[in-house]
Scaffold this motif. Sequence first.
Motif, PDB file in Angstrom:
ATOM      1  N   ALA A  43      -2.533   6.556   3.986  1.00  0.00           N
ATOM      2  CA  ALA A  43      -1.941   7.321   5.093  1.00  0.00           C
ATOM      3  C   ALA A  43      -2.094   6.555   6.402  1.00  0.00           C
ATOM      4  O   ALA A  43      -1.143   6.466   7.197  1.00  0.00           O
ATOM      5  N   ALA A  44      -3.274   5.981   6.622  1.00  0.00           N
ATOM      6  CA  ALA A  44      -3.488   5.182   7.831  1.00  0.00           C
ATOM      7  C   ALA A  44      -2.551   3.971   7.848  1.00  0.00           C
ATOM      8  O   ALA A  44      -1.979   3.626   8.883  1.00  0.00           O
ATOM      9  N   PHE A  45      -2.361   3.351   6.701  1.00  0.00           N
ATOM     10  CA  PHE A  45      -1.447   2.208   6.588  1.00  0.00           C
ATOM     11  C   PHE A  45      -0.015   2.636   6.911  1.00  0.00           C
ATOM     12  O   PHE A  45       0.710   1.915   7.594  1.00  0.00           O
ATOM     13  N   GLY A  46       0.376   3.808   6.417  1.00  0.00           N
ATOM     14  CA  GLY A  46       1.714   4.320   6.695  1.00  0.00           C
ATOM     15  C   GLY A  46       1.969   4.488   8.181  1.00  0.00           C
ATOM     16  O   GLY A  46       3.048   4.175   8.688  1.00  0.00           O
ATOM     17  N   VAL A  47       0.972   4.964   8.900  1.00  0.00           N
ATOM     18  CA  VAL A  47       1.096   5.130  10.355  1.00  0.00           C
ATOM     19  C   VAL A  47       1.055   3.767  11.038  1.00  0.00           C
ATOM     20  O   VAL A  47       1.845   3.485  11.944  1.00  0.00           O
ATOM     21  N   LEU A  48       0.145   2.916  10.596  1.00  0.00           N
ATOM     22  CA  LEU A  48      -0.025   1.596  11.205  1.00  0.00           C
ATOM     23  C   LEU A  48       1.238   0.746  11.123  1.00  0.00           C
ATOM     24  O   LEU A  48       1.560   0.023  12.065  1.00  0.00           O
ATOM     25  N   THR A  49       1.954   0.847  10.027  1.00  0.00           N
ATOM     26  CA  THR A  49       3.145   0.016   9.855  1.00  0.00           C
ATOM     27  C   THR A  49       4.361   0.581  10.571  1.00  0.00           C
ATOM     28  O   THR A  49       5.377  -0.102  10.683  1.00  0.00           O
ATOM     29  N   GLY A  50       4.273   1.825  11.044  1.00  0.00           N
ATOM     30  CA  GLY A  50       5.382   2.406  11.803  1.00  0.00           C
ATOM     31  C   GLY A  50       6.674   2.424  11.006  1.00  0.00           C
ATOM     32  O   GLY A  50       6.687   2.794   9.840  1.00  0.00           O
ATOM     33  N   ASN A  51       7.761   2.010  11.638  1.00  0.00           N
ATOM     34  CA  ASN A  51       9.058   1.969  10.953  1.00  0.00           C
ATOM     35  C   ASN A  51       9.374   0.597  10.384  1.00  0.00           C
ATOM     36  O   ASN A  51      10.491   0.358   9.944  1.00  0.00           O
ATOM     37  N   ARG A  52       8.390  -0.297  10.394  1.00  0.00           N
ATOM     38  CA  ARG A  52       8.612  -1.621   9.813  1.00  0.00           C
ATOM     39  C   ARG A  52       8.404  -1.564   8.308  1.00  0.00           C
ATOM     40  O   ARG A  52       7.572  -0.822   7.816  1.00  0.00           O
ATOM     41  N   ARG A  53       9.136  -2.370   7.592  1.00  0.00           N
ATOM     42  CA  ARG A  53       8.917  -2.500   6.156  1.00  0.00           C
ATOM     43  C   ARG A  53       7.700  -3.409   5.989  1.00  0.00           C
ATOM     44  O   ARG A  53       7.734  -4.568   6.383  1.00  0.00           O
ATOM     45  N   PRO A  54       6.625  -2.901   5.419  1.00  0.00           N
ATOM     46  CA  PRO A  54       5.408  -3.724   5.323  1.00  0.00           C
ATOM     47  C   PRO A  54       5.579  -4.855   4.310  1.00  0.00           C
ATOM     48  O   PRO A  54       6.192  -4.684   3.262  1.00  0.00           O
ATOM     49  N   THR A  55       5.036  -6.001   4.648  1.00  0.00           N
ATOM     50  CA  THR A  55       5.063  -7.120   3.713  1.00  0.00           C
ATOM     51  C   THR A  55       3.867  -7.011   2.772  1.00  0.00           C
ATOM     52  O   THR A  55       2.858  -6.382   3.104  1.00  0.00           O
ATOM     53  N   VAL A  56       3.996  -7.631   1.623  1.00  0.00           N
ATOM     54  CA  VAL A  56       2.881  -7.663   0.679  1.00  0.00           C
ATOM     55  C   VAL A  56       1.697  -8.384   1.315  1.00  0.00           C
ATOM     56  O   VAL A  56       0.553  -7.945   1.178  1.00  0.00           O
ATOM     57  N   ARG A  57       1.954  -9.433   2.045  1.00  0.00           N
ATOM     58  CA  ARG A  57       0.880 -10.178   2.707  1.00  0.00           C
ATOM     59  C   ARG A  57       0.096  -9.282   3.669  1.00  0.00           C
ATOM     60  O   ARG A  57      -1.123  -9.308   3.700  1.00  0.00           O
ATOM     61  N   PHE A  58       0.816  -8.465   4.437  1.00  0.00           N
ATOM     62  CA  PHE A  58       0.148  -7.547   5.367  1.00  0.00           C
ATOM     63  C   PHE A  58      -0.664  -6.507   4.590  1.00  0.00           C
ATOM     64  O   PHE A  58      -1.796  -6.189   4.951  1.00  0.00           O
ATOM     65  N   GLY A  59      -0.095  -5.974   3.512  1.00  0.00           N
ATOM     66  CA  GLY A  59      -0.807  -4.990   2.695  1.00  0.00           C
ATOM     67  C   GLY A  59      -2.074  -5.555   2.090  1.00  0.00           C
ATOM     68  O   GLY A  59      -3.127  -4.905   2.084  1.00  0.00           O
ATOM     69  N   VAL A  60      -1.991  -6.786   1.588  1.00  0.00           N
ATOM     70  CA  VAL A  60      -3.170  -7.427   0.991  1.00  0.00           C
ATOM     71  C   VAL A  60      -4.232  -7.681   2.062  1.00  0.00           C
ATOM     72  O   VAL A  60      -5.421  -7.419   1.841  1.00  0.00           O
TER      73      VAL A  60
END
Length: 156
Positions: A73-90
């Motif tokens: 949930a925190a990641f969902g808010v942190l990424t905003g409306n950007r499509r998160p990259t796998v690199r950022f997620g890792v």
Amino acid sequence: MIRRLARGAAAGALATLTMSAVMLAGQRAGLMPGQPPRHIVRAALPGHRHRPKRGERTLGALAHLGFGAATGAAFGVLTGNRRPTVRFGVGYALLVWLGAYQGWVPALNILPPASRDPARGRPAVMAAAHVVYGATLALAVGALRRAGGTPTKEDR
């Protein structure tokens, strides 16, 4: 904001399931004794903090799923409306791992810090599990945003 939280939480729960598969494989391969979420719950329950307790397996799984969903949930808010990259997620997931296994888990005397863990395989298994969590999280958040019709910055 609520949609970002909900999508992140759903993606975090899914990512926790994939992460758990890596953790179970690591335990079955003899690389780590027991599951860290169970150790954490064991320490939180009444009684001796390092002795097995009734219900700790189920509570550990539920706590792990809840923590994974909250972190998602925190990641969902942190990424905003950007499509998160796998690199950022890792990267995000590895920061969560470091914060837990070099930070609050050893500070609460539940497990030793990852850098000094006598169970030599546990840090590697847990780092790999967090890599899987982060990759799955980023892909799932992106997929849920597309499925929900939420345009990302990249789509505009």
